[in-house]
Design a protein around this motif. Structure first.
Motif, short mmCIF file in Angstrom:
data_model
loop_
_atom_site.label_atom_id
_atom_site.label_comp_id
_atom_site.label_asym_id
_atom_site.label_seq_id
_atom_site.Cartn_x
_atom_site.Cartn_y
_atom_site.Cartn_z
N SER A 14 11.76 -1.23 -65.49
CA SER A 14 13.33 -1.16 -65.67
C SER A 14 14.01 -1.88 -64.67
O SER A 14 15.04 -2.63 -64.75
CB SER A 14 13.56 0.19 -66.03
OG SER A 14 13.08 0.76 -67.23
N ALA A 15 13.48 -1.74 -63.54
CA ALA A 15 14.41 -2.13 -62.02
C ALA A 15 14.26 -3.73 -62.25
O ALA A 15 15.14 -4.53 -61.77
CB ALA A 15 13.92 -1.58 -61.07
N LEU A 16 13.11 -4.25 -62.58
CA LEU A 16 12.91 -5.52 -62.62
C LEU A 16 13.91 -6.26 -63.73
O LEU A 16 14.37 -7.34 -63.30
CB LEU A 16 11.63 -6.00 -63.11
CG LEU A 16 10.38 -5.74 -62.11
CD1 LEU A 16 8.90 -6.20 -62.79
CD2 LEU A 16 10.75 -6.57 -60.63
N PHE A 17 14.24 -5.57 -64.75
CA PHE A 17 15.13 -6.19 -65.52
C PHE A 17 16.52 -6.02 -64.87
O PHE A 17 17.44 -7.03 -65.01
CB PHE A 17 15.29 -5.27 -66.99
CG PHE A 17 14.40 -5.92 -67.84
CD1 PHE A 17 14.67 -7.03 -68.76
CD2 PHE A 17 13.15 -5.19 -68.10
CE1 PHE A 17 14.10 -7.41 -69.68
CE2 PHE A 17 12.23 -5.84 -69.10
CZ PHE A 17 12.67 -6.74 -70.08
N ALA A 36 3.05 1.49 -68.27
CA ALA A 36 2.44 0.65 -67.22
C ALA A 36 2.54 -0.74 -67.64
O ALA A 36 1.69 -1.55 -67.12
CB ALA A 36 1.08 0.88 -66.82
N SER A 37 3.24 -1.08 -68.71
CA SER A 37 3.46 -2.53 -69.28
C SER A 37 4.70 -2.74 -70.12
O SER A 37 5.52 -1.66 -70.17
CB SER A 37 2.20 -2.71 -70.04
OG SER A 37 2.08 -1.81 -71.09
N LEU A 38 4.88 -4.04 -70.19
CA LEU A 38 6.11 -4.34 -71.05
C LEU A 38 5.63 -5.15 -72.39
O LEU A 38 4.92 -6.06 -72.12
CB LEU A 38 7.12 -5.45 -70.28
CG LEU A 38 8.05 -5.75 -71.24
CD1 LEU A 38 9.28 -5.00 -71.32
CD2 LEU A 38 8.81 -7.15 -70.36
N LYS A 337 3.66 7.73 -60.19
CA LYS A 337 3.74 8.26 -61.68
C LYS A 337 4.57 7.51 -62.55
O LYS A 337 5.90 7.68 -62.25
CB LYS A 337 3.53 9.71 -61.64
CG LYS A 337 3.38 10.41 -63.06
CD LYS A 337 3.24 11.85 -62.81
CE LYS A 337 3.22 12.56 -64.20
NZ LYS A 337 3.23 14.12 -64.09
N PRO A 338 4.42 7.40 -63.73
CA PRO A 338 5.55 6.79 -64.81
C PRO A 338 6.31 7.87 -65.21
O PRO A 338 5.88 9.14 -65.07
CB PRO A 338 4.65 6.25 -65.99
CG PRO A 338 3.18 6.08 -65.57
CD PRO A 338 2.98 7.01 -64.33
N GLN A 339 7.45 7.43 -65.49
CA GLN A 339 8.29 8.57 -66.25
C GLN A 339 7.88 9.01 -67.39
O GLN A 339 7.90 10.32 -67.62
CB GLN A 339 9.71 8.06 -66.07
CG GLN A 339 10.50 7.74 -64.87
CD GLN A 339 11.86 7.28 -65.10
OE1 GLN A 339 12.18 6.64 -66.30
NE2 GLN A 339 12.61 7.37 -64.13
#
Length: 363
Positions: A14-17, A36-38, A337-339
């Motif tokens: 999300s931060a990359l966006f 862990a992916s888009l 850890k992912p949200q």
């Protein structure tokens, strides 16, 4: 705790966006970012091309496309992609990633289970599905349906991309220690070598003796965006255990089988299925290789989840035997850890799965 190296989790994607490292021609779908992916989405046009290609280090994809395209398809209202044909589709997402972040792509689980061969291509790339650190430019998806003709449209999601920073893969010693504490695959004697843990094939079947499925030829269409819209028997031939403990893979046929072992991906790790050993047999296992954090994790509703295997033999018939090693799982560290975890957090399609076809078929 945040590591300095690892796979980027959902909050980092999300931060990359937010900072412009990933951009898109349309607003993101609400469920497009996975733990862990888009998920990558098809754009408005597809091109039927003469053959698959790579641009090479001195060319863009668009430059090569001008040489090899045959005709153009409008995807805004949907279009049929025929078996045995190769298509190239510009994706809605593009990248401008930092110099310390690279990426790799893989078909989504549902794509692999439909025997749709997909590969992501970037400008000036010399390999498929690999995005160099610091890449800036568009992304394209090569698509070749092998068994069923499919309907796709702008926004369809057939592939996914995973971002990583630095060295991420667990060593054999790290895998042994993690397996001892977390039980990565449900077996008393894990086969750990070459930075992976082995998975074997189950040919005993379920309570009815169902071992797997073989794809039928000359079927109707599968719409990749419609769930539970097709009858299993219109597209698949069930395969049952006949008491021999083996299965002959016919050349150029497509099979859905299942691992003997349950698989577990703890929340601080991600995994990818890779071929066990190219010398083991003349067959390919698993188009769709990503296993997200939380897959098979008890707290995420996944206890007992097994790996579904997409299997295709090559030029000669090949005999698979029950318990034969067919693939290995490579585990990678997450940066944190992912949200949200794969499974109950996301309503994932394949959590706690046994032998299971793609979401397009009625249970």
């Amino acid at each position: 705790m945040t590591r300095q190296t690892g796979i980027l989790p959902d909050q980092a994607i999300s931060a990359l966006f937010s900072n412009g490292a990933i951009s898109s021609l349309k607003a993101l779908d609400t469920d497009q970012i996975q733990p862990a992916s888009l998920d990558l989405r098809l754009g408005a046009k597809a091109y039927r091309i003469r053959a698959s290609f790579l641009p090479g280090k001195d060319c863009t994809v668009e430059e090569k496309l001008e040489r090899f395209k045959l005709h153009e398809l409008d995807l805004t209202s949907g279009a049929i992609l025929e078996t045995g044909c190769v298509y190239l589709v510009p994706l809605l997402e593009s990248l401008s990633i930092p110099d310390d972040i690279s990426a790799s792509a893989n078909p989504k689980s549902s794509t692999g289970r439909l025997d749709i061969f997909t590969r992501v291509i970037a400008d000036r790339s010399q390999s498929f599905d690999q995005i160099s650190a610091g890449y800036e430019g568009p992304l394209y998806l090569e698509i070749s349906p092998s068994t069923f003709p499919v309907v796709v449209r702008e926004g369809s999601r057939l592939s996914q991309i995973r971002f990583r920073k630095g060295h991420t893969v667990l060593s054999d010693a790290e895998l042994l220690a993690l397996h001892a504490s977390e039980t990565l695959v449900a077996t008393a004697e894990p086969n750990i070598h070459n930075q992976g843990i082995g998975l074997s094939i189950d040919l005993t079947g379920d309570e009815n003796g169902l071992v797997g499925y073989r794809g039928k030829r000359h079927t109707g269409l599968v719409d990749v965006d419609k769930k539970a819209a097709n009858s299993i028997l219109d597209f698949w031939e069930p395969i049952y255990n006949r008491g021999t403990g083996d299965l002959v893979l016919d050349p150029n046929e497509f099979y859905i089988l299942v691992s003997r072992e349950a698989v577990h991906v703890p929340p601080l790790y991600a995994a990818e299925m890779v071929p066990f050993d190219p010398m083991v047999g003349e067959f390919r296992v698993h188009y769709a290789g990503f296993f997200d954090p939380g897959f098979g994790h008890a707290d995420a509703g996944g206890l007992g989840a097994r790996g579904v295997l997409e299997v295709r033999s090559h030029e000669v018939p090949f005999i698979l035997e029950h318990g034969q090693l067919v693939g290995r799982l490579v585990y990678e560290h997450m940066m944190e850890k992912p949200q949200l975890l794969y499974g109950t957090d996301l309503g994932s399609n394949y959590q706690a799965q046994g032998l299971k076809l793609s979401k397009h078929f009625k249970a």
